[in-house]
Enzyme design. Structure first.
Site, PDB file in Angstrom:
ATOM      1  N   HIS A 162      41.210  40.796  34.234  1.00  0.00           N
ATOM      2  CA  HIS A 162      42.049  41.991  34.421  1.00  0.00           C
ATOM      3  C   HIS A 162      42.648  42.425  33.081  1.00  0.00           C
ATOM      4  O   HIS A 162      42.540  43.583  32.682  1.00  0.00           O
ATOM      5  CB  HIS A 162      43.169  41.676  35.430  1.00  0.00           C
ATOM      6  CG  HIS A 162      44.191  42.771  35.587  1.00  0.00           C
ATOM      7  ND1 HIS A 162      44.249  43.576  36.694  1.00  0.00           N
ATOM      8  CD2 HIS A 162      45.194  43.188  34.767  1.00  0.00           C
ATOM      9  CE1 HIS A 162      45.241  44.444  36.550  1.00  0.00           C
ATOM     10  NE2 HIS A 162      45.837  44.222  35.383  1.00  0.00           N
ATOM     11  N   GLU A 163      43.275  41.494  32.394  1.00  0.00           N
ATOM     12  CA  GLU A 163      43.969  41.835  31.144  1.00  0.00           C
ATOM     13  C   GLU A 163      43.002  42.294  30.056  1.00  0.00           C
ATOM     14  O   GLU A 163      43.260  43.279  29.374  1.00  0.00           O
ATOM     15  CB  GLU A 163      44.815  40.655  30.656  1.00  0.00           C
ATOM     16  CG  GLU A 163      46.004  40.341  31.560  1.00  0.00           C
ATOM     17  CD  GLU A 163      46.908  41.534  31.821  1.00  0.00           C
ATOM     18  OE1 GLU A 163      47.000  42.418  30.955  1.00  0.00           O
ATOM     19  OE2 GLU A 163      47.511  41.593  32.908  1.00  0.00           O
ATOM     20  N   HIS A 166      41.930  45.811  30.366  1.00  0.00           N
ATOM     21  CA  HIS A 166      42.849  46.825  29.831  1.00  0.00           C
ATOM     22  C   HIS A 166      42.414  47.210  28.414  1.00  0.00           C
ATOM     23  O   HIS A 166      42.534  48.366  28.015  1.00  0.00           O
ATOM     24  CB  HIS A 166      44.289  46.308  29.813  1.00  0.00           C
ATOM     25  CG  HIS A 166      44.995  46.449  31.134  1.00  0.00           C
ATOM     26  ND1 HIS A 166      45.011  47.627  31.855  1.00  0.00           N
ATOM     27  CD2 HIS A 166      45.722  45.567  31.865  1.00  0.00           C
ATOM     28  CE1 HIS A 166      45.715  47.463  32.969  1.00  0.00           C
ATOM     29  NE2 HIS A 166      46.147  46.214  33.006  1.00  0.00           N
ATOM     30  N   TYR A 177      48.759  55.425  30.992  1.00  0.00           N
ATOM     31  CA  TYR A 177      49.330  54.409  31.878  1.00  0.00           C
ATOM     32  C   TYR A 177      50.515  54.928  32.682  1.00  0.00           C
ATOM     33  O   TYR A 177      51.626  54.400  32.589  1.00  0.00           O
ATOM     34  CB  TYR A 177      49.722  53.190  31.047  1.00  0.00           C
ATOM     35  CG  TYR A 177      49.777  51.915  31.849  1.00  0.00           C
ATOM     36  CD1 TYR A 177      48.645  51.414  32.473  1.00  0.00           C
ATOM     37  CD2 TYR A 177      50.963  51.211  31.989  1.00  0.00           C
ATOM     38  CE1 TYR A 177      48.694  50.246  33.208  1.00  0.00           C
ATOM     39  CE2 TYR A 177      51.020  50.039  32.721  1.00  0.00           C
ATOM     40  CZ  TYR A 177      49.879  49.569  33.331  1.00  0.00           C
ATOM     41  OH  TYR A 177      49.931  48.400  34.058  1.00  0.00           O
ATOM     42  N   GLU A 186      44.924  50.473  36.203  1.00  0.00           N
ATOM     43  CA  GLU A 186      45.183  49.191  36.862  1.00  0.00           C
ATOM     44  C   GLU A 186      44.014  48.779  37.761  1.00  0.00           C
ATOM     45  O   GLU A 186      43.617  47.608  37.799  1.00  0.00           O
ATOM     46  CB  GLU A 186      46.458  49.293  37.709  1.00  0.00           C
ATOM     47  CG  GLU A 186      47.714  48.881  36.975  1.00  0.00           C
ATOM     48  CD  GLU A 186      47.596  47.476  36.423  1.00  0.00           C
ATOM     49  OE1 GLU A 186      47.225  46.557  37.180  1.00  0.00           O
ATOM     50  OE2 GLU A 186      47.852  47.271  35.228  1.00  0.00           O
ATOM     51  N   ASP A 263      57.751  51.625  37.946  1.00  0.00           N
ATOM     52  CA  ASP A 263      56.420  51.122  37.609  1.00  0.00           C
ATOM     53  C   ASP A 263      55.519  52.264  37.125  1.00  0.00           C
ATOM     54  O   ASP A 263      54.358  52.370  37.510  1.00  0.00           O
ATOM     55  CB  ASP A 263      55.802  50.400  38.831  1.00  0.00           C
ATOM     56  CG  ASP A 263      54.507  49.682  38.505  1.00  0.00           C
ATOM     57  OD1 ASP A 263      54.313  49.290  37.335  1.00  0.00           O
ATOM     58  OD2 ASP A 263      53.678  49.522  39.427  1.00  0.00           O
ATOM     59  N   HIS A 268      50.967  49.821  39.635  1.00  0.00           N
ATOM     60  CA  HIS A 268      50.520  48.582  40.288  1.00  0.00           C
ATOM     61  C   HIS A 268      50.550  48.691  41.807  1.00  0.00           C
ATOM     62  O   HIS A 268      50.243  47.733  42.510  1.00  0.00           O
ATOM     63  CB  HIS A 268      51.393  47.388  39.864  1.00  0.00           C
ATOM     64  CG  HIS A 268      51.263  47.017  38.417  1.00  0.00           C
ATOM     65  ND1 HIS A 268      52.039  47.579  37.442  1.00  0.00           N
ATOM     66  CD2 HIS A 268      50.428  46.152  37.792  1.00  0.00           C
ATOM     67  CE1 HIS A 268      51.700  47.072  36.260  1.00  0.00           C
ATOM     68  NE2 HIS A 268      50.729  46.200  36.439  1.00  0.00           N
TER      69      HIS A 268
HETATM   70 ZN   LIG Z   1      47.262  45.415  34.507  1.00  0.00          ZN
END
Ligand SMILES: [Zn+2]
Lengths: 389, 102
Positions: A162-163, A166, A177, A186, A263, A268
């Protein structure tokens, strides 16, 4: 010290802008490209001095922060040449970076995050009882968790996937974002993160758990995971932090303020909608999700822009499915029906403070020039840091 | 004096949404604890927040420490990528005191 370079304008857009009919835009783009190229040259020179040849092909290094929040104080504990560590977190981070790198290379023919062999640096044991993991534009950072709710974040392969994704998004579409583009950002990370795990375990779409971060909670916490692509909204429901707020359909899109507290417009939260579309498409197509659905989504990411919203992305996946597997084929039908099932269609009005649905409207010239100036300043700062270090 | 800590964002942002902030009433703490906290606060304050957008690191968390003293209010905002060592120490101390106080 400024540690990372934030590429506001993706390289392929810079290339295109350098051909612009507008002289000011052309010059700004050309300057930025030139500075970036010079910087890259210096990096290669530095790498050469250290006895490492460039390009690096995703060469991994893991650093131990020893509970500091200052990454510059971390010590190098594992490299491609070195032995395994006695520290479980170090090895898990190293292996996770490797699995993600191999997934992108073997499945999507992408050479590391930037497709130019960018080195992969992982920082473990960041801070004290730190309940998070993140990609800061240059490296991946892992916390140990507080031991009460969260445990070591290196333990989850889909979180690592996941990271790092990005980073891939930053180098391709550059999805902003916040609001829908942010939720899409996301979602791309969740989809690819899950695929990294599925590919590693050689699981079909049917066999996969489609969960993000099932390993990050302590045994005492009643939760399946942070998120579920198969069942958004059902990853957890407990006393400690309530019920999973993710929607699985546009009817339940959550309008939140575009602030830290909100957020960034629920990036998210609303990612649940495109996440579920991906799951539905992958299961309808059948077999290994990375082979067809993953390829369609990745090519669609590459064809997207910073302000792409759900409807525009849905349209792109439908076009890419046709491009890759034929018009009106079972793959294209599966993709179209998946988006319909989550209520995202090209006829649905855009929500979440987003811009145009299908058409791509370039930002005004002044904004572009401002972004170039900012980028150039950042590049120059980083350059002088490199020269003085 | 009252200190409030709110945490936002991060990989687990959805879990933090709607969670109440940590609130510490310094009048309920022992003197040396208060002294250490105010020292940490001064050190964190001395390091100004770097400029620039926090959105460069998608899953980085952000923190808001609010200091209420009499009629005055002060707000310190930092992120995982912009915080000083002193601010990190303040965060950890606030969290631990909150756990202790229940
Ligand atoms: Zn993320």
């Amino acid at each position: 010290m400024t540690r990372h370079l934030n590429c506001i304008v993706p390289p392929h857009i810079l290339d295109r802008l350098a051909e612009s009919s507008d002289a000011a835009v052309r010059e700004a783009a050309r300057q930025t490209l030139l500075t970036t190229a010079r910087l890259r040259g210096q990096r290669e020179v530095r790498a050469g001095l250290l006895g490492v040849s460039a390009p690096t092909n995703g060469r991994r290094s893991v650093f131990d922060c020893r509970n500091s929040t200052r990454l510059s104080n971390a010590v190098l504990v594992r490299t491609e040449q070195g032995h395994a560590s006695s520290d479980r977190s170090v090895n898990a981070a190293f292996d996770g970076l490797g699995a993600t790198r191999q997934f992108y290379l073997e499945v999507l023919s992408r050479n590391s995050i930037d497709d130019r062999g960018m080195r992969l640096d992982g920082y473990v044991h960041r801070g004290l009882r730190y309940n998070n993991a993140f990609w800061d534009g240059q490296e991946m950072v892992f916390g140990d968790g507080d031991g009460v709710i969260f445990t070591d974040f290196t333990g989850s392969l889909d979180v690592i996937g996941h990271e790092l994704t990005h980073g891939v998004t930053e180098f391709t579409a550059g999805l902003e974002y916040h609001n829908q583009s942010g939720a899409l950002n996301e979602s791309i990370s969740d989809c690819m993160g899950s695929l990294v795990k599925q590919w590693t375990l050689k699981q079909t779409a049917e066999q996969a758990d489609w969960l993000i971060g099932p390993e990050v909670f302590t045994p005492g916490i009643e939760a399946d995971a942070l998120r579920s692509l198969k069942a958004p909204g059902e990853a957890y429901d407990n006393e400690t932090f309530g019920k999973d707020p993710q929607p699985a359909h546009m009817d339940h899109y959550v309008d939140l303020p575009d602030t830290d507290e909100g957020d960034n417009g629920g990036v998210h939260i609303n990612s649940g909608i495109p996440n579920h579309a991906f799951y539905l498409a992958a299961v309808a197509i059948g077999g290994y999700a990375w082979e067809v659905a993953g390829r369609i989504w990745y090519q669609s990411l590459r064809a997207s822009t910073p302000t792409t919203d759900f409807a525009a992305f849905a349209q792109t996946t439908i076009s890419k499915a046709a491009e890759l597997y034929g018009v009106g084929g079972s793959q294209q039908t599966a993709v179209r029906e998946a988006w319909e099932q989550v209520g995202v269609g090209t006829t649905v009005a855009a929500r979440g403070g987003t811009k145009q649905a299908a058409a791509v409207i370039p930002p005004p010239r002044e904004e572009l020039v401002r972004q170039f100036d900012e980028l150039t300043a950042q590049v120059n700062r980083l350059r002088s840091e490199l020269l003085s270090s | 004096m009252k200190l409030t800590l709110a945490e936002h964002g991060g990989l687990a942002a959805a879990l933090r949404l709607g969670q109440p902030p940590v609130v510490l009433d310094l009048s309920t703490l022992p003197d040396d604890e208060v002294r250490q906290l105010t020292d940490l606060l001064s050190a964190a304050r001395a390091d100004p927040a770097p400029s620039g957008s926090a959105r460069t690191a998608p899953d980085a968390m952000s923190y808001t420490v609010t200091v209420e003293d009499g009629g005055s209010q002060e707000v310190l905002r930092r992120t995982d990528t912009t915080m000083s060592r002193e601010f990190a120490e303040l965060l950890d101390r606030l969290r631990r005191l909150a756990v202790k106080g229940g």
